[in-house]
Motif scaffolding. Structure first.
Motif, mmCIF file in Angstrom:
data_model
loop_
_atom_site.group_PDB
_atom_site.id
_atom_site.type_symbol
_atom_site.label_atom_id
_atom_site.label_comp_id
_atom_site.label_asym_id
_atom_site.label_seq_id
_atom_site.Cartn_x
_atom_site.Cartn_y
_atom_site.Cartn_z
ATOM 1 N N LEU A 127 69.723 19.659 36.670
ATOM 2 C CA LEU A 127 69.523 19.168 35.420
ATOM 3 C C LEU A 127 68.828 20.122 34.656
ATOM 4 C CD1 LEU A 127 68.736 15.634 36.222
ATOM 5 C CD2 LEU A 127 70.528 16.557 34.725
ATOM 6 N N ILE A 128 67.509 20.639 35.134
ATOM 7 C CA ILE A 128 66.808 21.630 34.352
ATOM 8 C C ILE A 128 67.576 22.869 34.035
ATOM 9 C CG2 ILE A 128 64.766 23.292 34.432
ATOM 10 C CD1 ILE A 128 63.211 21.159 36.155
ATOM 11 N N GLY A 129 68.224 23.344 35.009
ATOM 12 C CA GLY A 129 69.080 24.740 34.896
ATOM 13 C C GLY A 129 70.280 24.445 34.006
ATOM 14 N N GLY A 130 70.811 23.488 34.060
ATOM 15 C CA GLY A 130 72.064 23.272 33.214
ATOM 16 C C GLY A 130 71.579 23.010 31.865
ATOM 17 N N GLY A 131 70.509 22.227 31.618
ATOM 18 C CA GLY A 131 69.952 21.834 30.379
ATOM 19 C C GLY A 131 69.694 23.077 29.619
ATOM 20 N N VAL A 132 68.970 24.048 30.386
ATOM 21 C CA VAL A 132 68.606 25.364 29.926
ATOM 22 C C VAL A 132 69.789 26.203 29.278
ATOM 23 C CG1 VAL A 132 67.609 27.409 30.489
ATOM 24 C CG2 VAL A 132 66.457 25.308 30.791
ATOM 25 N N CYS A 133 70.801 26.195 30.227
ATOM 26 C CA CYS A 133 71.869 27.058 29.789
ATOM 27 C C CYS A 133 72.654 26.508 28.626
ATOM 28 C CB CYS A 133 72.920 27.172 31.153
ATOM 29 S SG CYS A 133 72.251 27.968 32.303
ATOM 30 N N LEU A 134 72.901 25.036 28.591
ATOM 31 C CA LEU A 134 73.486 24.291 27.596
ATOM 32 C C LEU A 134 72.725 24.491 26.189
ATOM 33 C CD1 LEU A 134 75.525 22.366 26.273
ATOM 34 C CD2 LEU A 134 73.935 20.485 26.925
ATOM 35 N N MET A 135 71.298 24.636 26.269
ATOM 36 C CA MET A 135 70.603 24.918 24.861
ATOM 37 C C MET A 135 70.803 26.443 24.480
ATOM 38 S SD MET A 135 66.453 24.722 24.696
ATOM 39 C CE MET A 135 66.476 22.885 25.207
ATOM 40 N N SER A 136 71.095 27.244 25.355
ATOM 41 C CA SER A 136 71.307 28.614 24.950
ATOM 42 C C SER A 136 72.796 28.846 24.227
ATOM 43 C CB SER A 136 71.197 29.497 26.105
ATOM 44 O OG SER A 136 71.269 30.977 25.531
ATOM 45 N N GLY A 267 73.181 19.355 20.004
ATOM 46 C CA GLY A 267 73.564 20.170 21.410
ATOM 47 C C GLY A 267 72.075 20.227 21.915
ATOM 48 N N ARG A 268 71.329 20.974 21.512
ATOM 49 C CA ARG A 268 69.748 21.361 21.967
ATOM 50 C C ARG A 268 69.215 20.322 22.127
ATOM 51 N NH1 ARG A 268 69.062 27.440 18.985
ATOM 52 N NH2 ARG A 268 70.580 28.056 19.815
ATOM 53 N N ILE A 269 69.148 19.283 21.352
ATOM 54 C CA ILE A 269 68.191 18.008 21.496
ATOM 55 C C ILE A 269 68.915 17.481 22.995
ATOM 56 C CG2 ILE A 269 67.926 15.610 20.929
ATOM 57 C CD1 ILE A 269 68.104 16.663 17.981
ATOM 58 N N ALA A 270 70.165 17.273 23.032
ATOM 59 C CA ALA A 270 70.857 16.891 24.332
ATOM 60 C C ALA A 270 70.426 17.712 25.520
ATOM 61 C CB ALA A 270 72.386 16.697 24.180
ATOM 62 N N ALA A 271 70.408 18.851 25.413
ATOM 63 C CA ALA A 271 69.980 19.814 26.652
ATOM 64 C C ALA A 271 68.384 19.591 26.847
ATOM 65 C CB ALA A 271 70.153 21.353 26.125
ATOM 66 N N ALA A 272 67.803 19.370 25.753
ATOM 67 C CA ALA A 272 66.089 19.052 26.157
ATOM 68 C C ALA A 272 65.968 17.732 26.681
ATOM 69 C CB ALA A 272 65.496 18.872 24.778
ATOM 70 N N VAL A 273 66.863 16.904 26.617
ATOM 71 C CA VAL A 273 66.554 15.469 27.322
ATOM 72 C C VAL A 273 67.165 16.017 28.682
ATOM 73 C CG1 VAL A 273 67.962 13.296 27.655
ATOM 74 C CG2 VAL A 273 67.285 14.087 25.340
ATOM 75 N N ALA A 274 68.125 16.627 29.036
ATOM 76 C CA ALA A 274 68.626 16.973 30.470
ATOM 77 C C ALA A 274 67.293 17.643 31.076
ATOM 78 C CB ALA A 274 69.643 17.902 30.487
ATOM 79 N N ILE A 275 66.495 18.552 30.520
ATOM 80 C CA ILE A 275 65.741 19.341 31.130
ATOM 81 C C ILE A 275 64.399 18.459 31.263
ATOM 82 C CG2 ILE A 275 63.998 21.116 30.515
ATOM 83 C CD1 ILE A 275 65.968 22.456 28.830
ATOM 84 N N ALA A 276 64.218 17.420 30.433
ATOM 85 C CA ALA A 276 63.251 16.587 30.664
ATOM 86 C C ALA A 276 63.566 15.559 31.845
ATOM 87 C CB ALA A 276 62.903 15.702 29.193
ATOM 88 N N ALA A 277 64.704 15.024 31.761
ATOM 89 C CA ALA A 277 65.224 14.222 32.895
ATOM 90 C C ALA A 277 64.976 15.082 34.530
ATOM 91 C CB ALA A 277 66.510 13.775 32.705
#
Length: 284
Positions: A127-136, A267-277
């Motif tokens: 979740l953290i790694g995927g969210g980080v990549c999505l954010m970029s 998109g980056r807000i969704a990525a931030a949610v994934a990282i937080a999760a």
């Protein structure tokens, strides 16, 4: 500590380190030219550690090969990071450079270092790694991420994974996490300055003198951030610490929005949610 649990003190300390890591990246992005900023950072980290060296025990000899290899990788890491920032936004480059590394570290740690990984812990890393990549990959203020920025960010991620594993093993062999990071920073500074002088001559170091305040601030944040990480490697599984450090992307995006005025979309807000999760799942 028991199993794969990240104790509250380690958990909180690594989050603090993540915020400082994002902070020094902002300094590099907005300071002098990128190369000069990174040299100044490494120089001041080394100078601070030279002052501290007499007060801490040296790391055990068994850790020195890992330490020296890591110092060289750290230099390459800085150079690829500088090149990535020359071609892309902070909020583009930083997440990709950091986000793919924990996935590599988790695989290597499980396969070669014998670190057991529960399903929940693996999911938190994903979740953290995927969210980080999505954010970029969602693009930045200039739109889709430029190809050169993408390539150099991935190269930076490879360096991050490499030195994380080298330092994780080295710190555990050192017998002194503090002695390990102090000596690592000194060698890192020496190698970085030697490379800088070979490229631009001794005059470069003199020309950096007026920016010493920025160098001290960035160097102190960088040193403190990784000092905490080295200590955490001796207290918790390397893969979990590596993943938790990458929450620094949340801080980086906040800094990018409020200080660098870069845009952040849904998109980056969704990525931030994934990282937080992922962070919450890791803690639970």
């Amino acid at each position: 500590m028991k199993g794969n649990d990240v104790e509250p003190m380690v958990f909180g300390a690594v989050l603090l380190a993540a915020s400082m890591h994002a902070g020094w990246n902002v300094v590099v992005k907005v300071g002098l030219d990128r190369f000069s900023s990174i040299v100044l950072l490494a120089l001041f980290s080394a100078l601070i550690c030279l002052v501290l060296l007499p007060f801490f025990p040296l790391p055990a000899a068994a850790s020195w090969p890992w330490l020296l290899a890591s110092a060289m990788v750290h230099v390459v890491y800085k150079l690829t990071l500088v090149r990535a920032y020359e071609h892309g936004d902070l909020s583009q480059v930083y997440p990709l450079a950091r986000g793919t590394a924990p996935l590599v570290v988790a695989l290597v740690s499980a396969g070669f270092l014998g670190e057991a990984m529960t399903g929940a812990k693996l999911l938190s890393i994903l979740l953290i790694g995927g969210g980080v990549c999505l954010m970029s990959l969602r693009g930045g203020a200039v739109g889709r991420m430029p190809p050169k920025a993408f390539v150099f960010a991935l190269a930076t991620a490879g360096c991050t994974a490499s030195y994380t594993l080298l330092d994780g093993v080295g710190a555990r062999l050192s017998g002194s996490a503090s002695g390990f990071i102090i000596l690592l920073s000194i060698f890192d500074g020496l190698f970085t300055c030697a490379y800088a002088v070979s490229r631009r001559g001794l005059r470069m170091l003199v020309q950096l003198a007026p920016a010493w305040r920025m160098g001290f601030a960035a160097g102190a944040m960088s040193l403190a951030s990784y000092w905490i990480a080295i200590w955490a490697f001796t207290k918790a599984p390397i893969a979990l610490v590596a993943a938790l450090r990458e929450t620094s992307v949340l801080f980086a995006v906040l800094f990018a929005v409020f200080f660098l005025k870069e845009r952040v979309g849904a998109g980056r807000i969704a990525a931030a949610v994934a990282i937080a999760a992922g962070v919450i799942l890791m803690r639970l």
